[in-house]
Enzyme design. Structure first.
Site, PDB file in Angstrom:
ATOM      1  CE  LYS A 205      -2.098   2.596   3.038  1.00  0.00           C
ATOM      2  NZ  LYS A 205      -2.117   3.864   2.275  1.00  0.00           N
ATOM      3  CD  GLU A 286      12.827   6.070   9.141  1.00  0.00           C
ATOM      4  OE1 GLU A 286      12.620   6.894  10.057  1.00  0.00           O
ATOM      5  OE2 GLU A 286      12.920   6.376   7.961  1.00  0.00           O
ATOM      6  CB  CYS A 320      12.671  10.658   8.633  1.00  0.00           C
ATOM      7  SG  CYS A 320      13.317   9.462   7.492  1.00  0.00           S
ATOM      8  CD  GLU A 416       9.364  13.993  11.413  1.00  0.00           C
ATOM      9  OE1 GLU A 416      10.388  13.583  10.843  1.00  0.00           O
ATOM     10  OE2 GLU A 416       8.385  13.274  11.639  1.00  0.00           O
TER      11      GLU A 416
END
Length: 515
Positions: A205, A286, A320, A416
């Site tokens: 997906k 992750e 990231c 973040e």
């Protein structure tokens, strides 16, 4: 003998021939813009009325493609196809599985600039960023193929007279791969083929923002000879299709790359036992970072400024691993900050199809809104040095933004943002700088710019991140060279592109025979 692994070289676009090849890649992609892409389930192509419309983030009017959208019923069909295919794929020789990856790598290498151009169009990646993404995808295919050949016979264990013992790795079963939009070729391909070469079957997906590049990759895997049902392609909504697959009794593992919040949700759902499920689901996750570059007073200050700018603003900070925090000791704080502002003001922001563009758009309207909200927060928390403006009239463009004089606990320094925003904080000395660097819930990447050997060794021990770099930026890990994955809320420390990554997709079986 396993052939030695060397990473795919980056393209030198100062060479006219390479520049022309990239422009040709853009022409190729333009020739198939707006096409429809089907789901692939058990080798069958299935078209649905409901489509994900993928648009160009630097030109909202341009449709990249329309990709059929799966629902729960189709997700169930994909799961059954994967369960069925696993019965035979798990018994296919590891050498044969690895050969599929090597063939796929060769196909992508031949079409390298076309894939990179598609990343420029669909993800808004400038030339160099797109080229690195494609190179990394090739690297994952080559590296994991070789790793499988290394571990195919298990590892030696002791035997005794009249007793022979073996320790072998066997595949887990059906894996659900939920891949991100920021490395829509490299991470999507890497997580998918790590599962496949280990003998598992996959339900993929991909991110809804970048489904066309995933559809193209599925075509490559078919061309490379992957049997039907081993890779099933089901783009769809996370809430509908994603949850359904994560919860499914036949799901053996989930490999996820994305945000902290979604990662935690998957981790929690995967821990619950579904009716008929007879194993603990494994989660490989992750989940993002809040990455710091620490600058010591005994540092090359030009290198420090260049590293911060490249790591903060490459691909608009949508990594990231991006540097979103610069922690500088007070002795050199103003020098580094002023140089970063100078360099930031020289960056070109615009259409990534232009070779001279350093920074393109952010991915979509949601990202644009979120980043602009954080910029407003930053204006309350610190001093805006440059940037801070956005324009979403044609695409989703935000100027590279630098905030100074932030408290280490400010939201800009803790949360973040996933955009072109970097915050500066001042440290009293090196120990204080490491303390600030560690004061986040994440632990993915970090860098230390210093010529003090004692300080470097202290950071090696005390700076708690999965990937720590000295005297360079904190982005740009290369498969097989800097295995990638982090600590704490950055995920399960599953090191992509590392020597033990495939083992996360397998289980060990001991057999003992008496003679």
């Amino acid at each position: 003998m396993v052939q030695p692994y060397k990473h795919e070289p980056f393209t030198d676009f100062t060479v006219e021939e390479n520049r022309k090849a990239y422009l040709q890649g853009l022409n190729t992609v333009e020739s198939y813009l707006g096409q429809n892409y089907d789901l692939v389930i058990g080798g069958k192509r299935i078209s649905t009325e409901d489509k994900i419309v993928s648009i160009n983030p630097s030109n909202k009017d341009e449709v990249i493609g329309r990709v059929s959208k799966a629902n729960k019923e189709l997700a169930e069909e994909a799961m059954q196809a994967a369960v069925e295919a696993f019965k035979t794929w798990r018994k296919v020789k590891p050498e044969t599985r690895a050969d599929v990856l090597f063939k796929a790598a060769a196909i992508i290498r031949r079409r390298k600039h076309e894939f990179s151009a598609l990343l420029t169009k669909e993800a808004g990646k400038p030339w160099k960023e797109a080229d690195a993404d494609t190179a990394e995808a090739i690297d994952f295919l080559e590296y994991y193929g070789r790793q499988m050949l290394r571990i195919k016979d298990g590892v030696p264990v002791n035997s005794r007279p009249n007793e022979f013992n073996r320790y072998d790795y066997i595949p887990l079963g059906v894996g659900v791969i939920i891949s991100p939009w920021n490395f829509p070729l490299a991470i999507m391909a890497g997580t998918t083929v790590a599962a496949i070469v280990s003998g598992n079957t996959v339900v993929l997906k991909p991110a809804s923002a970048t489904p066309v590049v995933a559809a193209k990759f599925v075509e490559v895997m078919e061309e490379a000879g992957l049997p039907k049902g081993v890779l099933n392609f089901v783009p769809g909504s996370g809430a509908e299709v994603g949850d359904y697959l994560v919860d499914h009794k036949d799901t053996r593992f989930i490999s996820f790359t994305g945000s902290r919040d979604v990662g935690l949700r998957i981790y929690e759902r995967a821990s619950k036992l579904s009716k008929g499920q007879i194993w603990l689901k494994r989660v490989i996750a992750e989940m993002g970072g809040k990455d710091t570059i620490v600058v010591d007073k005994e540092a090359d200050l030009e290198l420090a400024a260049q590293s911060i700018v490249a790591s903060a603003f490459g691909f608009s900070g949508q990594k990231c691993s991006a540097c979103s925090r610069a922690v500088v000791v007070e002795d050199v704080y103003d020098q580094v900050l002023n140089r970063v502002v100078e360099l930031t003001n020289q960056l070109t922001l615009g259409n990534p199809e232009d070779q001279n563009t350093f920074m393109g758009p952010v991915i979509d309207q949601n990202a644009y809104d979120k980043i602009m909200e954080y910029i407003e927060i930053g204006k309350q928390e610190g001093k805006l040095m440059t940037g801070g403006e956005g324009d979403n009239s044609k695409g989703f463009f935000i100027k590279p933004t630098v905030f100074a004089d932030l408290d280490p606990n400010a939201r800009i320094m803790q949360e973040e943002i996933f955009g072109p925003v970097v915050g500066f904080a001042k440290a009293k000395d090196f120990d204080h700088a490491i303390e600030i660097a560690n004061n986040t819930e994440y632990g993915l990447t970090g860098a230390v710019i210093s010529n003090n050997r004692e300080h470097i060794e202290k950071a090696r021990e005390d700076f708690h991140v999965g990937n720590l770099y000295f005297n360079r930026g904190c982005t740009g890990a290369i498969v097989g060279y800097q295995p990638f994955g982090g600590f704490n809320m950055s995920g399960t420390d599953s090191k992509a592109g590392g020597p033990d990554y495939l083992l996360l997709h397998m289980q060990a079986k001991t057999t003992s025979e008496m003679f």
